[in-house]
Design a protein around this motif. Structure first.
Motif, short mmCIF file in Angstrom:
data_model
loop_
_atom_site.label_atom_id
_atom_site.label_comp_id
_atom_site.label_asym_id
_atom_site.label_seq_id
_atom_site.Cartn_x
_atom_site.Cartn_y
_atom_site.Cartn_z
N ILE A 1 0.83 -1.21 0.00
CA ILE A 1 0.00 0.00 0.00
C ILE A 1 0.86 1.26 0.00
CG2 ILE A 1 -1.89 -1.18 1.15
CD1 ILE A 1 -1.16 0.30 3.71
N GLY A 2 2.18 1.08 -0.21
CA GLY A 2 3.06 2.23 -0.40
C GLY A 2 3.80 2.72 0.81
N VAL A 3 3.84 1.97 1.89
CA VAL A 3 4.57 2.38 3.08
C VAL A 3 6.07 2.14 2.87
CG1 VAL A 3 4.86 2.06 5.57
CG2 VAL A 3 2.60 1.75 4.52
N PRO A 4 6.93 3.14 3.10
CA PRO A 4 8.38 2.97 2.94
C PRO A 4 8.90 1.83 3.81
CG PRO A 4 7.83 5.28 3.19
CD PRO A 4 6.58 4.51 3.51
N PRO A 5 9.93 1.10 3.38
CA PRO A 5 10.43 -0.08 4.09
C PRO A 5 10.72 0.12 5.57
CG PRO A 5 11.42 0.04 1.93
CD PRO A 5 10.65 1.31 2.11
N VAL A 6 11.43 1.19 5.92
CA VAL A 6 11.80 1.40 7.32
C VAL A 6 10.57 1.62 8.19
CG1 VAL A 6 13.06 2.85 8.94
CG2 VAL A 6 14.09 2.30 6.73
N ILE A 7 9.66 2.47 7.71
CA ILE A 7 8.42 2.72 8.46
C ILE A 7 7.58 1.45 8.52
CG2 ILE A 7 6.27 4.05 8.52
CD1 ILE A 7 7.75 6.37 7.27
N ALA A 8 7.56 0.69 7.42
CA ALA A 8 6.81 -0.57 7.39
C ALA A 8 7.36 -1.54 8.43
CB ALA A 8 6.87 -1.18 6.00
N ASN A 9 8.67 -1.55 8.59
CA ASN A 9 9.31 -2.47 9.53
C ASN A 9 8.88 -2.18 10.96
OD1 ASN A 9 11.11 -4.52 10.40
ND2 ASN A 9 12.71 -3.02 10.77
N VAL A 10 8.95 -0.92 11.37
CA VAL A 10 8.61 -0.58 12.76
C VAL A 10 7.09 -0.62 12.98
CG1 VAL A 10 10.70 0.78 13.13
CG2 VAL A 10 8.67 1.91 12.23
N THR A 11 6.30 -0.27 11.95
CA THR A 11 4.85 -0.34 12.05
C THR A 11 4.40 -1.79 12.18
OG1 THR A 11 4.57 1.68 10.72
CG2 THR A 11 2.66 0.21 10.90
N ASN A 12 5.04 -2.65 11.44
CA ASN A 12 4.74 -4.09 11.51
C ASN A 12 5.06 -4.63 12.90
OD1 ASN A 12 4.15 -6.75 10.32
ND2 ASN A 12 6.33 -7.11 10.59
N THR A 13 6.18 -4.20 13.47
CA THR A 13 6.55 -4.63 14.82
C THR A 13 5.51 -4.21 15.84
OG1 THR A 13 8.92 -4.54 14.31
CG2 THR A 13 8.30 -4.44 16.64
N ALA A 14 5.02 -2.97 15.71
CA ALA A 14 4.00 -2.47 16.64
C ALA A 14 2.70 -3.28 16.51
CB ALA A 14 3.73 -0.99 16.37
N ALA A 15 2.32 -3.59 15.29
CA ALA A 15 1.08 -4.35 15.07
C ALA A 15 1.20 -5.78 15.60
CB ALA A 15 0.75 -4.37 13.57
N LEU A 16 2.40 -6.36 15.52
CA LEU A 16 2.60 -7.73 15.97
C LEU A 16 2.37 -7.91 17.47
CD1 LEU A 16 5.74 -8.81 13.88
CD2 LEU A 16 3.40 -9.68 13.68
N VAL A 17 2.40 -6.80 18.22
CA VAL A 17 2.10 -6.88 19.65
C VAL A 17 0.71 -7.47 19.87
CG1 VAL A 17 1.71 -5.52 21.74
CG2 VAL A 17 3.65 -4.99 20.25
N PHE A 18 -0.22 -7.14 18.97
CA PHE A 18 -1.60 -7.59 19.13
C PHE A 18 -1.77 -9.09 18.94
CE2 PHE A 18 -1.92 -3.09 18.43
CZ PHE A 18 -2.96 -2.70 19.26
N THR A 19 -0.99 -9.67 18.04
CA THR A 19 -1.08 -11.12 17.89
C THR A 19 -0.58 -11.83 19.14
OG1 THR A 19 -0.69 -12.95 16.36
CG2 THR A 19 1.20 -11.58 16.86
N GLY A 20 0.40 -11.21 19.83
CA GLY A 20 0.88 -11.77 21.09
C GLY A 20 -0.19 -11.73 22.17
N ILE A 21 -0.97 -10.64 22.19
CA ILE A 21 -2.05 -10.52 23.17
C ILE A 21 -3.10 -11.62 22.93
CG2 ILE A 21 -3.95 -9.07 23.96
CD1 ILE A 21 -2.22 -6.63 23.26
N GLY A 22 -3.52 -11.77 21.67
CA GLY A 22 -4.52 -12.78 21.35
C GLY A 22 -4.03 -14.18 21.64
#
Length: 258
Positions: free
Chosen positions: A37-58
């Motif tokens: 969807i056009g997110v730059p690689p570095v921002i995508a990397n840290v954004t992905n890390t933040a989102a992965l917190v939720f899979t840990g909660i579930g």
């Protein structure tokens, strides 16, 4: 963010959540989705890390049955991977993750081999009847400490397939049932991603609006995943995860060297 992007990231998050809790390969779906969807690689990397917190909660809430009686052991693992995650996150801020690209395929490929080997123990071929942690010498204990710290740092720094690498290590050092070590790995991955997210939130840019749909999907997939693991034959699950690791390793190898 458009409605189309929201729905796309939500679906990608569910798939990634399932891949995370079942095979430790969430970034196989979530990271590419952000890039698409056009997110730059570095921002995508840290954004992905933040989102992965939720899979840990579930995954944690869904795995309470497997984690019962294992909190002391899990606590030691969490301390190691959290410390490693702090170090890895700091390194990422100093050096680009691209500098790690040429060795990552070998780490992931090796994790697939370790998973297959760990399931062929003569005493306990499939970990289905395991009763407790394997006794370890002082030397083995030291190696375990180093290994868990390194995998925590790896997850905080690069992250790709960090879950499957951690799963392979836990499978080698424990004689617990596969569902138990998979649950421990899910919680440990949650700790690594959480501490990395805290650091990133103060030091770099996280696309929080994109974290919402992706994280919601990861939460759903992360909750469903452990229920699937309970119902799939252990040997088949190991084989599927190992093959997925080999496939990802080959893909990353081609991208890094060709």
């Amino acid at each position: 963010m458009t409605l189309t992007h929201f729905i796309f990231l939500l679906i990608a998050g569910v798939v990634a959540g399932l891949l995370s809790t079942i095979a430790g390969l969430a970034s196989l779906a979530s990271y590419p989705a952000l890039l698409m969807i056009g997110v730059p690689p570095v921002i995508a990397n840290v954004t992905n890390t933040a989102a992965l917190v939720f899979t840990g909660i579930g995954a944690t809430f869904s795995s309470l049955r497997e984690l019962k009686g294992h909190w002391a052991e899990l606590g030691r693992i969490l301390i190691l991977v959290t410390l490693g995650g702090i170090v890895g996150s700091i390194i990422l801020l100093k050096a680009p993750a691209s500098s790690f690209e040429k060795v990552v395929p070998f780490f992931i490929g090796a994790s697939g081999v370790l998973l297959l080997i760990s399931g062929r123990s003569p005493k306990n071929p499939d970990l289905a009847a395991a009763t407790g942690p394997r006794a370890a010498t002082k030397g083995q204990q030291a190696l375990i400490i180093v290994a868990m710290f390194i995998v925590g740092a790896y997850t905080g720094y690069f992250g790709a397939a960090g879950g499957v690498i951690m799963l392979a290590i836990l499978a080698l050092i424990s004689t617990e049932r596969f569902t138990v070590i998979n649950a421990e790995r899910n919680v440990a991955g949650f700790a690594s991603n959480a501490i990395a997210t805290v650091i990133y939130s103060f030091t770099t840019h996280i696309a929080w609006l994109l974290v919402i749909p992706l994280g919601l999907g990861l939460l759903i997939g992360g909750y469903i995943g452990p229920a699937i693991v309970r119902r799939v034959p252990v040997k088949l699950l190991r084989l599927v995860i190992a093959l997925a690791a080999f496939g990802l390793a080959i893909d990353l190898f081609i991208k890094a060297y060709f």
